[in-house]
Design a protein around this motif. Structure first.
Motif, PDB file in Angstrom:
ATOM      1  N   ASP A 228      -7.352 -27.536 -46.543  1.00  0.00           N
ATOM      2  CA  ASP A 228      -7.573 -28.182 -45.252  1.00  0.00           C
ATOM      3  C   ASP A 228      -7.159 -27.288 -44.091  1.00  0.00           C
ATOM      4  O   ASP A 228      -6.782 -27.781 -43.021  1.00  0.00           O
ATOM      5  CB  ASP A 228      -6.820 -29.514 -45.189  1.00  0.00           C
ATOM      6  N   TYR A 229      -7.237 -25.974 -44.272  1.00  0.00           N
ATOM      7  CA  TYR A 229      -6.770 -25.045 -43.237  1.00  0.00           C
ATOM      8  C   TYR A 229      -7.483 -25.300 -41.911  1.00  0.00           C
ATOM      9  O   TYR A 229      -6.864 -25.258 -40.835  1.00  0.00           O
ATOM     10  CB  TYR A 229      -6.962 -23.582 -43.679  1.00  0.00           C
ATOM     11  N   ALA A 230      -8.787 -25.558 -41.959  1.00  0.00           N
ATOM     12  CA  ALA A 230      -9.545 -25.764 -40.726  1.00  0.00           C
ATOM     13  C   ALA A 230      -9.061 -27.013 -39.995  1.00  0.00           C
ATOM     14  O   ALA A 230      -8.939 -27.017 -38.768  1.00  0.00           O
ATOM     15  CB  ALA A 230     -11.033 -25.867 -41.035  1.00  0.00           C
ATOM     16  N   ASP A 231      -8.766 -28.065 -40.744  1.00  0.00           N
ATOM     17  CA  ASP A 231      -8.269 -29.296 -40.130  1.00  0.00           C
ATOM     18  C   ASP A 231      -6.919 -29.054 -39.464  1.00  0.00           C
ATOM     19  O   ASP A 231      -6.649 -29.582 -38.377  1.00  0.00           O
ATOM     20  CB  ASP A 231      -8.142 -30.404 -41.171  1.00  0.00           C
ATOM     21  N   ARG A 232      -6.057 -28.275 -40.135  1.00  0.00           N
ATOM     22  CA  ARG A 232      -4.736 -28.013 -39.573  1.00  0.00           C
ATOM     23  C   ARG A 232      -4.829 -27.238 -38.270  1.00  0.00           C
ATOM     24  O   ARG A 232      -4.136 -27.557 -37.288  1.00  0.00           O
ATOM     25  CB  ARG A 232      -3.878 -27.249 -40.580  1.00  0.00           C
ATOM     26  N   VAL A 233      -5.672 -26.209 -38.255  1.00  0.00           N
ATOM     27  CA  VAL A 233      -5.823 -25.416 -37.033  1.00  0.00           C
ATOM     28  C   VAL A 233      -6.451 -26.264 -35.934  1.00  0.00           C
ATOM     29  O   VAL A 233      -6.024 -26.217 -34.769  1.00  0.00           O
ATOM     30  CB  VAL A 233      -6.671 -24.166 -37.297  1.00  0.00           C
ATOM     31  N   GLN A 234      -7.435 -27.057 -36.292  1.00  0.00           N
ATOM     32  CA  GLN A 234      -8.088 -27.905 -35.300  1.00  0.00           C
ATOM     33  C   GLN A 234      -7.117 -28.908 -34.689  1.00  0.00           C
ATOM     34  O   GLN A 234      -7.092 -29.101 -33.469  1.00  0.00           O
ATOM     35  CB  GLN A 234      -9.267 -28.635 -35.926  1.00  0.00           C
ATOM     36  N   ARG A 235      -6.282 -29.517 -35.528  1.00  0.00           N
ATOM     37  CA  ARG A 235      -5.300 -30.473 -35.005  1.00  0.00           C
ATOM     38  C   ARG A 235      -4.337 -29.778 -34.051  1.00  0.00           C
ATOM     39  O   ARG A 235      -3.965 -30.329 -33.008  1.00  0.00           O
ATOM     40  CB  ARG A 235      -4.527 -31.135 -36.153  1.00  0.00           C
ATOM     41  N   ALA A 236      -3.917 -28.570 -34.411  1.00  0.00           N
ATOM     42  CA  ALA A 236      -2.998 -27.821 -33.554  1.00  0.00           C
ATOM     43  C   ALA A 236      -3.632 -27.528 -32.199  1.00  0.00           C
ATOM     44  O   ALA A 236      -2.995 -27.676 -31.148  1.00  0.00           O
ATOM     45  CB  ALA A 236      -2.571 -26.534 -34.236  1.00  0.00           C
ATOM     46  N   GLU A 237      -4.883 -27.124 -32.205  1.00  0.00           N
ATOM     47  CA  GLU A 237      -5.558 -26.810 -30.954  1.00  0.00           C
ATOM     48  C   GLU A 237      -5.782 -28.066 -30.114  1.00  0.00           C
ATOM     49  O   GLU A 237      -5.702 -28.027 -28.884  1.00  0.00           O
ATOM     50  CB  GLU A 237      -6.875 -26.090 -31.236  1.00  0.00           C
ATOM     51  N   GLN A 238      -6.035 -29.179 -30.777  1.00  0.00           N
ATOM     52  CA  GLN A 238      -6.180 -30.428 -30.047  1.00  0.00           C
ATOM     53  C   GLN A 238      -4.871 -30.824 -29.375  1.00  0.00           C
ATOM     54  O   GLN A 238      -4.870 -31.317 -28.243  1.00  0.00           O
ATOM     55  CB  GLN A 238      -6.653 -31.528 -30.991  1.00  0.00           C
ATOM     56  N   GLN A 239      -3.756 -30.597 -30.072  1.00  0.00           N
ATOM     57  CA  GLN A 239      -2.457 -30.921 -29.490  1.00  0.00           C
ATOM     58  C   GLN A 239      -2.163 -30.041 -28.285  1.00  0.00           C
ATOM     59  O   GLN A 239      -1.556 -30.490 -27.306  1.00  0.00           O
ATOM     60  CB  GLN A 239      -1.356 -30.773 -30.548  1.00  0.00           C
ATOM     61  N   GLN A 240      -2.576 -28.782 -28.348  1.00  0.00           N
ATOM     62  CA  GLN A 240      -2.398 -27.905 -27.189  1.00  0.00           C
ATOM     63  C   GLN A 240      -3.180 -28.429 -25.989  1.00  0.00           C
ATOM     64  O   GLN A 240      -2.702 -28.392 -24.850  1.00  0.00           O
ATOM     65  CB  GLN A 240      -2.842 -26.483 -27.521  1.00  0.00           C
ATOM     66  N   LYS A 241      -4.386 -28.937 -26.238  1.00  0.00           N
ATOM     67  CA  LYS A 241      -5.187 -29.496 -25.148  1.00  0.00           C
ATOM     68  C   LYS A 241      -4.506 -30.717 -24.546  1.00  0.00           C
ATOM     69  O   LYS A 241      -4.527 -30.923 -23.321  1.00  0.00           O
ATOM     70  CB  LYS A 241      -6.578 -29.862 -25.665  1.00  0.00           C
ATOM     71  N   LEU A 242      -3.891 -31.537 -25.399  1.00  0.00           N
ATOM     72  CA  LEU A 242      -3.178 -32.705 -24.894  1.00  0.00           C
ATOM     73  C   LEU A 242      -1.989 -32.290 -24.033  1.00  0.00           C
ATOM     74  O   LEU A 242      -1.692 -32.921 -23.005  1.00  0.00           O
ATOM     75  CB  LEU A 242      -2.715 -33.581 -26.064  1.00  0.00           C
ATOM     76  N   LEU A 243      -1.291 -31.242 -24.454  1.00  0.00           N
ATOM     77  CA  LEU A 243      -0.186 -30.730 -23.649  1.00  0.00           C
ATOM     78  C   LEU A 243      -0.679 -30.271 -22.279  1.00  0.00           C
ATOM     79  O   LEU A 243      -0.042 -30.521 -21.246  1.00  0.00           O
ATOM     80  CB  LEU A 243       0.502 -29.574 -24.377  1.00  0.00           C
ATOM     81  N   LYS A 244      -1.827 -29.616 -22.293  1.00  0.00           N
ATOM     82  CA  LYS A 244      -2.403 -29.150 -21.026  1.00  0.00           C
ATOM     83  C   LYS A 244      -2.757 -30.325 -20.134  1.00  0.00           C
ATOM     84  O   LYS A 244      -2.448 -30.333 -18.935  1.00  0.00           O
ATOM     85  CB  LYS A 244      -3.651 -28.312 -21.313  1.00  0.00           C
ATOM     86  N   GLN A 245      -3.371 -31.353 -20.701  1.00  0.00           N
ATOM     87  CA  GLN A 245      -3.764 -32.518 -19.915  1.00  0.00           C
ATOM     88  C   GLN A 245      -2.552 -33.252 -19.354  1.00  0.00           C
ATOM     89  O   GLN A 245      -2.618 -33.858 -18.285  1.00  0.00           O
ATOM     90  CB  GLN A 245      -4.597 -33.464 -20.786  1.00  0.00           C
ATOM     91  N   ALA A 246      -1.435 -33.169 -20.102  1.00  0.00           N
ATOM     92  CA  ALA A 246      -0.223 -33.839 -19.642  1.00  0.00           C
ATOM     93  C   ALA A 246       0.541 -33.020 -18.606  1.00  0.00           C
ATOM     94  O   ALA A 246       1.577 -33.450 -18.107  1.00  0.00           O
ATOM     95  CB  ALA A 246       0.687 -34.127 -20.848  1.00  0.00           C
ATOM     96  N   GLY A 247       0.030 -31.829 -18.320  1.00  0.00           N
ATOM     97  CA  GLY A 247       0.658 -30.997 -17.306  1.00  0.00           C
ATOM     98  C   GLY A 247       1.763 -30.117 -17.829  1.00  0.00           C
ATOM     99  O   GLY A 247       2.501 -29.507 -17.062  1.00  0.00           O
TER     100      GLY A 247
END
Length: 252
Positions: A228-247
Motif C-alpha cells: 500500500d505504498y501509494a496509499d501511504r504517500v497519498q495520505r501523507a500528501e493530503q495531510q500536508q495540504k490540510l496543514l496548508k489550508q489550516a495556515g
C-alpha cells in the motif's frame, strides 16, 4: 532491522519547527522502524533548531539518539550546484559542523558543488547517499559517473515511486549496478502517514554512521516496498495540504 535513511520532521523549509510535530513524527516512526536517519534540508528555516530540540527530547550517545526505542541517526539533505540532492549521515557534531560549513551555500545561486560537498562530508567521516537520482526537478543521473562513484549508495525514494511508478525501481537499480553502488530505501516522508511505505531491511542493528558504512560496504541491506505504498504517500500528501489550508504550511 527496519531502517529508513531519508526522512524529514518539517512540512516545509519555510515553516518554523514545531516541537509537537517533531514528537508526533518520532512517535509514529518508532511504530514502524527500528532505525531512521533524520535528514532535514540544509537550507530549511533554522536548521539548528532541529538538533537543539532533539537533544531535549531524546538521549544521544554512541553516535545516535534514542527515542521510545527508536534509533535516530543525525543527518542533513544538501542541494548541490549540479542540481541534485545528497543525503549526508554522520555523528551529531559532524552534522552540526557540516551545516556551519554550508552557511555560505544556502542560497540557490551559491549551492555547493558535489565534489566539494563529498570532500567536506568524507573529511567528517559521513556517509553520502544520492537522493532520488532520476527526479525530474533535481536529478543526479546526469553528473559524471566518476564523481557519482564516490557516493556510498543511491536512495530508492518513496515519493518518486508514487509519482513515477514502480518502473523507477528498475531505473535506480540499473544506475547503481553500473556504478557498483548499493540501493537503500528512503521514504522522503514529511508526514508520519508515509512511514513504512518503503524501508531497508537487514540483519543485526545499525547504531552509528560507522556501522551504517560497514553495512553498505558489505551489501547488508535490501529493501521492501509496502503493497500500500501509494496509499501511504497519498495520505501523507493530503495531510500536508490540510496543514496548508489550516495556515500551518508555507510552501517551499
Amino acid at each position: 532491522m527496519r531502517i529508513d535513511l531519508h526522512t524529514h520532521c518539517k512540512w516545509s523549509k519555510q515553516s518554523e519547527l514545531s516541537r509537537d510535530y517533531l514528537k508526533d513524527m518520532l512517535t509514529h516512526a518508532a511504530q514502524h522502524l527500528d532505525v531512521m536517519a533524520l535528514t532535514e534540508h540544509f537550507n530549511t528555516l533554522h536548521f539548528e533548531d532541529i538538533y537543539d530540540q532533539l537533544e531535549q527530547l531524546a538521549t544521544y550517545e554512541n553516535g545516535h539518539f534514542t527515542y521510545k526505542g527508536l534509533i535516530i541517526l543525525p543527518g542533513i539533505e544538501v542541494d548541490v550546484a549540479e542540481g541534485g540532492h545528497i543525503v549526508v549521515i554522520g555523528e551529531l557534531m559532524a552534522i552540526r559542523r557540516l551545516s556551519e560549513q554550508l552557511e555560505p551555500h544556502r542560497d540557490r545561486s551559491r549551492f555547493i558543488g558535489l565534489a566539494q560537498l563529498l570532500k567536506q562530508a568524507h573529511s567528517l567521516h559521513c556517509v553520502c547517499i544520492g537522493a532520488h537520482p532520476f527526479r525530474e526537478e533535481n536529478p543526479l543521473s546526469h553528473i559524471a559517473h566518476e564523481l557519482l562513484r564516490e557516493l556510498d549508495a543511491f536512495d530508492l525514494n518513496g515519493r518518486d515511486l508514487y509519482k513515477y511508478g514502480l518502473d523507477m525501481e528498475q531505473r535506480v537499480q540499473q544506475l547503481a549496478q553500473l556504478l557498483e553502488l548499493p540501493v537503500v530505501a528512503g521514504s522522503d516522508t514529511h508526514h508520519y502517514e508515509q512511514y513504512g511505505a518503503i524501508v531497508s531491511v537487514g540483519e543485526g542493528m545499525v547504531h552509528n554512521v560507522e556501522e551504517l558504512r560497514t553495512m553498505l560496504q558489505m551489501r547488508g541491506l535490501s529493501y521492501q516496498i509496502a503493497e500500500d505504498y501509494a496509499d501511504r504517500v497519498q495520505r501523507a500528501e493530503q495531510q500536508q495540504k490540510l496543514l496548508k489550508q489550516a495556515g500551518h504550511y508555507i510552501a517551499d
